[in-house]
Design an enzyme around this catalytic site. Sequence first.
Site, PDB file in Angstrom:
ATOM      1  N   LYS A  36       0.638  -1.128  -0.099  1.00 30.84           N
ATOM      2  CA  LYS A  36       0.166   0.307   0.091  1.00 30.84           C
ATOM      3  C   LYS A  36       0.986   1.299  -0.008  1.00 30.84           C
ATOM      4  O   LYS A  36       0.411   2.310  -0.539  1.00 30.84           O
ATOM      5  CB  LYS A  36      -0.988  -0.108   1.267  1.00 30.84           C
ATOM      6  N   HIS A  85     -15.762  -4.209   6.935  1.00 28.05           N
ATOM      7  CA  HIS A  85     -14.873  -4.007   5.501  1.00 28.05           C
ATOM      8  C   HIS A  85     -15.057  -4.990   4.526  1.00 28.05           C
ATOM      9  O   HIS A  85     -14.340  -5.161   3.771  1.00 28.05           O
ATOM     10  CB  HIS A  85     -13.398  -4.077   6.051  1.00 28.05           C
ATOM     11  N   ARG A 125      -7.328  -7.074  -9.931  1.00 25.29           N
ATOM     12  CA  ARG A 125      -7.819  -8.410 -10.237  1.00 25.29           C
ATOM     13  C   ARG A 125      -9.325  -8.049 -10.759  1.00 25.29           C
ATOM     14  O   ARG A 125      -9.410  -6.695 -10.731  1.00 25.29           O
ATOM     15  CB  ARG A 125      -8.219  -9.085  -9.200  1.00 25.29           C
TER      16      ARG A 125
HETATM   17  C1  MV4 Z   1     -10.207   5.032   5.923  1.00 27.39           C
HETATM   18  C2  MV4 Z   1     -11.372   5.466   6.501  1.00 27.39           C
HETATM   19  C3  MV4 Z   1     -11.165   6.921   6.886  1.00 27.39           C
HETATM   20  N1  MV4 Z   1     -10.130   7.362   6.791  1.00 27.39           N
HETATM   21  N2  MV4 Z   1      -9.133   5.495   5.783  1.00 27.39           N
HETATM   22  C4  MV4 Z   1     -10.380   1.220   3.956  1.00 27.39           C
HETATM   23  C5  MV4 Z   1     -10.719  -0.046   3.632  1.00 27.39           C
HETATM   24  C6  MV4 Z   1     -12.130  -0.019   3.781  1.00 27.39           C
HETATM   25  N3  MV4 Z   1     -12.729  -1.307   3.948  1.00 27.39           N
HETATM   26  C7  MV4 Z   1     -12.093   0.683   5.038  1.00 27.39           C
HETATM   27  N4  MV4 Z   1     -11.417   1.624   4.990  1.00 27.39           N
HETATM   28  C8  MV4 Z   1     -11.482   2.757   5.406  1.00 27.39           C
HETATM   29  N5  MV4 Z   1     -10.200   3.686   5.393  1.00 27.39           N
HETATM   30  C9  MV4 Z   1      -8.874   6.955   6.228  1.00 27.39           C
HETATM   31  N6  MV4 Z   1      -7.868   7.519   5.836  1.00 27.39           N
HETATM   32  C10 MV4 Z   1     -12.329   4.867   6.771  1.00 27.39           C
HETATM   33  C11 MV4 Z   1     -12.555   3.601   6.067  1.00 27.39           C
HETATM   34  C12 MV4 Z   1     -13.874   2.975   6.184  1.00 27.39           C
HETATM   35  C13 MV4 Z   1     -14.771   2.636   5.105  1.00 27.39           C
HETATM   36  C14 MV4 Z   1     -14.296   2.957   4.152  1.00 27.39           C
HETATM   37  C15 MV4 Z   1     -15.214   2.906   2.809  1.00 27.39           C
HETATM   38  C16 MV4 Z   1     -16.571   2.059   3.063  1.00 27.39           C
HETATM   39  C17 MV4 Z   1     -16.835   1.821   4.254  1.00 27.39           C
HETATM   40  C18 MV4 Z   1     -15.908   1.920   5.238  1.00 27.39           C
HETATM   41  C19 MV4 Z   1     -16.196   1.359   6.803  1.00 27.39           C
HETATM   42  C20 MV4 Z   1     -15.343   1.658   7.886  1.00 27.39           C
HETATM   43  C21 MV4 Z   1     -13.929   2.398   7.541  1.00 27.39           C
END
Ligand code: MV4
Length: 517
Positions: free
Chosen positions: A116, A235, A293
Amino acid sequence: MFSKILIANRGEIAVRIIRACRDLGISPVAVYSEADAASVHVGLCDEAVCIGPAPSLESYLSIPAILAAAQSTNSEAIHPGYGFLAENAAFARAVTEAGLKFIGPGAEAMEIMGSKTSARRAAVEAQVPIVPGTVEPLNSLAEAKTFAEQFGYPVMLKASAGGGGKGMRQVGSLAELQSGFESAQSEAASAFGDSAVYLEKVIARPRHIEIQVFADSQGNVVHLGERECSIQRRHQKVIEECPSPINDERLRETMGAAAVKLARTVNYVGAGTVEFLVADETRNFYFLEMNTRLQVEHPVTELVTGIDLVREQITVAAGARLSFDQEEVRWSGHAVECRVYAEDPENNFFPSPGKISYLQVPFGPGIRNDSGVELNSEVSIHYDPLISKLAAWGRSREEAIDRLRRALDEYQVGGIRTTLPFFREIVRDEEFKSAKLDTGFIDRFNQRRETTRAARGGEEQQCDDMAIIAGALHYFRLRKEASARQPAPGDAANRWKMHGRRSLLANHHLSAKGRKG
Ligand code: MV4
């Protein structure tokens, strides 16, 4: 063109790839574990090779076993699907070194995006905006402190080798930094064998919007627009749609151009997805990661663009030019997809393996069901319990949701529990219908659900659920037998509810185990 392709996967995605092979006149070769000998993807192939016992590590993740299967069947190419070895650069390299074609990008692009931090450096090089933060792993707690102060709390610590939210820790203040840093490192070490973590500023209430890109080996790179994937649980994506309800043409073009630029920067070939976080109010977008992918949710893009992504993956891998230019990509209508899992939504989504003893699959206008199971299939504990992806297309988002709701009501699975009842509630939810889809959606939805249930009383709800399911089974069986007769007026849900209430009053024969999905 290839005459034979080995599919290094199972379940619904193996079936999807088999279909593209058949369209192209290519003979598909299945691999299977001992647990999958009787599965749908094996039956649909011309040849099938057993590659080991049920555990993935000894079968679907065994590079030597898969290469041996490809060689013994004289396959010319390998399609990895998603999951398993799909993003394993060592596998892509081994396939190429064995003189076969890997249907996917080159190992170098996979390696850049696999880390990443190096993916973030590639985005910087491509002038694609990244979430503010570091582009190298943190060397020490002191460094974490310096950068957290530089970017400002709250910050997110993420595993460099991770992705998809595993090994992620939010840190609200300096007081939480040490424990957050240490636990993120140890989670990264145990999940990925690499303790490296980096730091990002937290984007409040983001949306997850991703861009489908496609590149051929002659330097043509296009995008196929976005998918909205903000509805996630732990996630894992739950519902995906195309287009995003918040994306207008300008945002699509800007994000699409950024994604294409990134793909070019890493000499990408094939299908790929560039994920972005989109900030709620500003609509600023930030690169998150790139998946090298075909994705689970690719059908919503196919439904809206009419482009067959798997066919295109195969022809591009065989050296052909992309079959369309950017200007020829048109987006028509709206598509929504549900991931139907063998999990119990009434028991914290606990896996529900077992034999599918009853199956009524939905069809009709605008419905697509990508499934890897059939009547009497065994859903194994060894693999991801996705049983199908139910997608609906409509001219508008409203029409797509209407069709999805109808298809979910038609869809009946007996013998195991599924997430179908959960989706039946979501498609009736006002927040969902009005597209208030940030990342907090599922938590808020679950709260609303509990409140409604508490108000109604648990017992009444259970009776209602049993009545609906008993009624559905009864109704669909009767309907089969009495297909010559005219159906009664009224909507289907009401009719099988009535059947259910009647049969429930008559006898309490339904066991708890039988009432599912
Ligand atoms: C984040 C975020 C807020 N700020 N990164 C990354 C992977 C994804 N599964 C969750 N991720 C997030 N990364 C930063 N810098 C919030 C999330 C996040 C999220 C993002 C998109 C859709 C749903 C989510 C649920 C929890 C956290």
